[in-house]
Design a protein around this motif. Sequence first.
Motif, PDB file in Angstrom:
ATOM      1  N   UNK A 115      27.324  -6.676  -1.937  1.00  0.00           N
ATOM      2  CA  UNK A 115      26.584  -7.681  -1.678  1.00  0.00           C
ATOM      3  C   UNK A 115      26.663  -7.638  -0.255  1.00  0.00           C
ATOM      4  N   UNK A 116      25.623  -8.265   0.476  1.00  0.00           N
ATOM      5  CA  UNK A 116      25.261  -8.093   1.793  1.00  0.00           C
ATOM      6  C   UNK A 116      25.052  -9.814   2.661  1.00  0.00           C
ATOM      7  N   UNK A 117      25.963  -9.670   3.815  1.00  0.00           N
ATOM      8  CA  UNK A 117      25.733 -10.971   4.662  1.00  0.00           C
ATOM      9  C   UNK A 117      25.054 -10.643   6.075  1.00  0.00           C
ATOM     10  N   UNK A 118      24.149 -11.182   6.404  1.00  0.00           N
ATOM     11  CA  UNK A 118      23.409 -10.781   7.756  1.00  0.00           C
ATOM     12  C   UNK A 118      23.687 -11.915   8.859  1.00  0.00           C
ATOM     13  N   UNK A 119      23.977 -11.161   9.787  1.00  0.00           N
ATOM     14  CA  UNK A 119      24.183 -11.931  11.283  1.00  0.00           C
ATOM     15  C   UNK A 119      23.037 -11.436  12.240  1.00  0.00           C
TER      16      UNK A 119
END
Length: 441
Positions: A115-119
């Motif tokens: 899964x991916x978290x974006x900043x």
Amino acid sequence: MRLPIIKTLLPGPEAARLIETDHAYVSPSYTRIYPLVVERGEGLWVHDADGNQFLDLTAGIAVCATGHCHPRVVQAIVAQSQKLLHMSGTDFYYTAQIELAEKLAKLAPGARQRKVFFGNSGAEAVEAAFKLARWHSRRELNLAFFGAFHGRTMGALSLTASKAIQKKYYNPLVPGITHIPYPYCYRCPYGMCHPECGIACVNWLEDPLFRTSVPPEEVAAIFVEPIQGEGGYIVPPPEFHQQLSKLMKKYDILYVADEVQSGMGRTGRMFAMEHFGVEPDIIALAKGIASGMPLGAMVAGADIMTWEAGSHASTFGGNPIACKAAMATIELLEEGLMANAAARGGQLLVGLRDLQKHFECLGDVRGIGLMVAVELVRDRHTKERAADWRNQILQKAFSRGLLLLPCGENAIRFCPALSVSRDEIEVGLAILAEAIGEVAG
């Protein structure tokens, strides 16, 4: 063969005027290597405010992976800007972010679900990894490396150990971080030689570190660059990451790969860690991911990214325009730019090693793909660092129309766009040879 065009003294009159204004209004905390005021760029070439043209082998610090203003990236940006500029992935769903998350999750090494978290940056990707590691493990301690650069926000800065100036007057930082030596074989911190060393830099962790001072069952994660970036573009021995990963698994310590500079095709593979056969638990990405648009991503195993809603978020992270630029970038990488990075990187290494035969000051040449460095020394036997020569060579190259950057204490890094051509590599090498000859020939 296209060559740089320098029409004025550097800086030219317009650049000088703008620099004076900059000094009046912009934070003095930025580090500027030379007086370049960039007006526009295309491919590997940038033009300053006075019309001088430079060959850029920096790619905006390894950011403009597809070259400056690649037409397909620009087209993707324009098309998305006409549909939606912002909606915040924190509170809403939108297509561009969902599609990019799926793409990155499937690109990550191994068959593990991700899964991916974006900043918005590398520092934010590292901060997210730092927080997730603590949340998942419920452990408070972490490991990082001397020479590492993970960013300048307080958490990322706490993991960083690149230059003391970066931490001066900011203490206390986040506690519970232990820094350990990186496998810098050219200057082995243990005074040993590979492969006879048996990868002592990994063995040392279990004994004496874990035995005497850092309880491994309290360590959440180890943060490691596959190839150390700001520390000098240092390539570890082939077996280092495998042995380190095996040791971390023994103690259930998360393996966090900071691929902010080394990832997104720069080494000839999508992720540098693929060269070492290791599947990290968490990957931090930024720089080359969107060809210059601000975007960072933290990719983690789905079994690790189980934090609850509200645990971490970013208003601007995963902006739809940046996500579309990233999708266009990845398409270009897969269509041939990664292969070009491998080929041109090989050409660059051969060219630098040829220069090494002619210039005693070139102590070490190292790199993978288009993540390459040459280390400047006064004497090859003593390996005395020649930081002043390095700095002078950068200035001489700039005066001839070649843009390069430093890394480490005394190295020059080469991180051009992955679209760099054979001729552009040759032009860069020729100008570099002239600069070295003038300074230390």
